[in-house]
Design a protein around this motif. Structure first.
Motif, PDB file in Angstrom:
ATOM      1  N   ARG A 212       3.907   7.148  -8.303  1.00 39.79           N
ATOM      2  CA  ARG A 212       3.477   7.976  -7.170  1.00 39.79           C
ATOM      3  C   ARG A 212       2.042   7.641  -6.785  1.00 39.79           C
ATOM      4  O   ARG A 212       1.706   7.494  -5.603  1.00 39.79           O
ATOM      5  CB  ARG A 212       3.600   9.455  -7.527  1.00 39.79           C
TER       6      ARG A 212
ATOM      7  N   GLU B 163       0.461   6.152  -3.324  1.00 43.84           N
ATOM      8  CA  GLU B 163      -0.614   6.862  -2.628  1.00 43.84           C
ATOM      9  C   GLU B 163      -1.794   5.933  -2.337  1.00 43.84           C
ATOM     10  O   GLU B 163      -2.420   6.034  -1.278  1.00 43.84           O
ATOM     11  CB  GLU B 163      -1.071   8.071  -3.437  1.00 43.84           C
TER      12      GLU B 163
ATOM     13  N   ARG C 186      -3.223   4.615   1.629  1.00 41.89           N
ATOM     14  CA  ARG C 186      -4.602   4.787   2.118  1.00 41.89           C
ATOM     15  C   ARG C 186      -5.247   3.485   2.590  1.00 41.89           C
ATOM     16  O   ARG C 186      -6.355   3.498   3.119  1.00 41.89           O
ATOM     17  CB  ARG C 186      -5.465   5.388   1.008  1.00 41.89           C
TER      18      ARG C 186
END
Length: 140
Positions: free
Chosen positions: A129, A133, A137
């Motif tokens: 996860r 993430e 970004r």
């Protein structure tokens, strides 16, 4: 089992890397390394090299020595979680303490994340996860 082990990256062909380590009072740890390569093929080749190293260590004792203390681990996997390769590492006699290491490449960037804690079921899902993430970004 932290990410960003200097000798691994030193010969990887990366052109820049940044790392982060965080720990709370309950022995939960997160280690992240993000590295940039000149081209996507080099980033993917690095991920494949690391996966080969993981596969060579699976179900074999891994001894880590820090401050003259030896700790034994055993690796399992790698498996895929949310499109990311993940290696689960259990500490011998750790009463559930485990680390979940995830690595992937997106374009010319790699993200290498290790999450450790006292509850294997919690850490096992977190590393992939976090990798996703990180990639979310990065503009591009």
């Amino acid at each position: 089992m932290q990410t960003g082990w200097l000798p691994t990256y030193r010969v990887s062909g990366e052109i820049g890397a940044s790392g982060l380590f965080a720990q709370d009072p309950h022995e939960n740890e997160v280690s992240e390394t993000v590295a940039a390569f000149r081209e996507a093929a080099a980033a993917q080749a690095f991920v494949q090299k690391v996966l080969g190293q993981w596969k060579a260590c699976v179900e074999r004792p891994i001894t880590q020595t820090a401050l003259e203390t030896k700790v034994n681990f055993m690796g399992f996997g790698p498996t895929r979680s949310d499109g990311v390769d993940v290696l689960l590492v259990r500490r011998e006699g750790g009463r559930g303490y485990a680390c979940s290491r995830a690595i992937a490449a997106s374009d010319n960037v790699t993200a290498d994340v290790d999450v450790c804690g006292a509850d294997e079921t919690v850490v096992n899902s977190q590393s992939a996860r976090i990798v996703n993430e990180i990639f979310a970004r990065i503009p591009g």
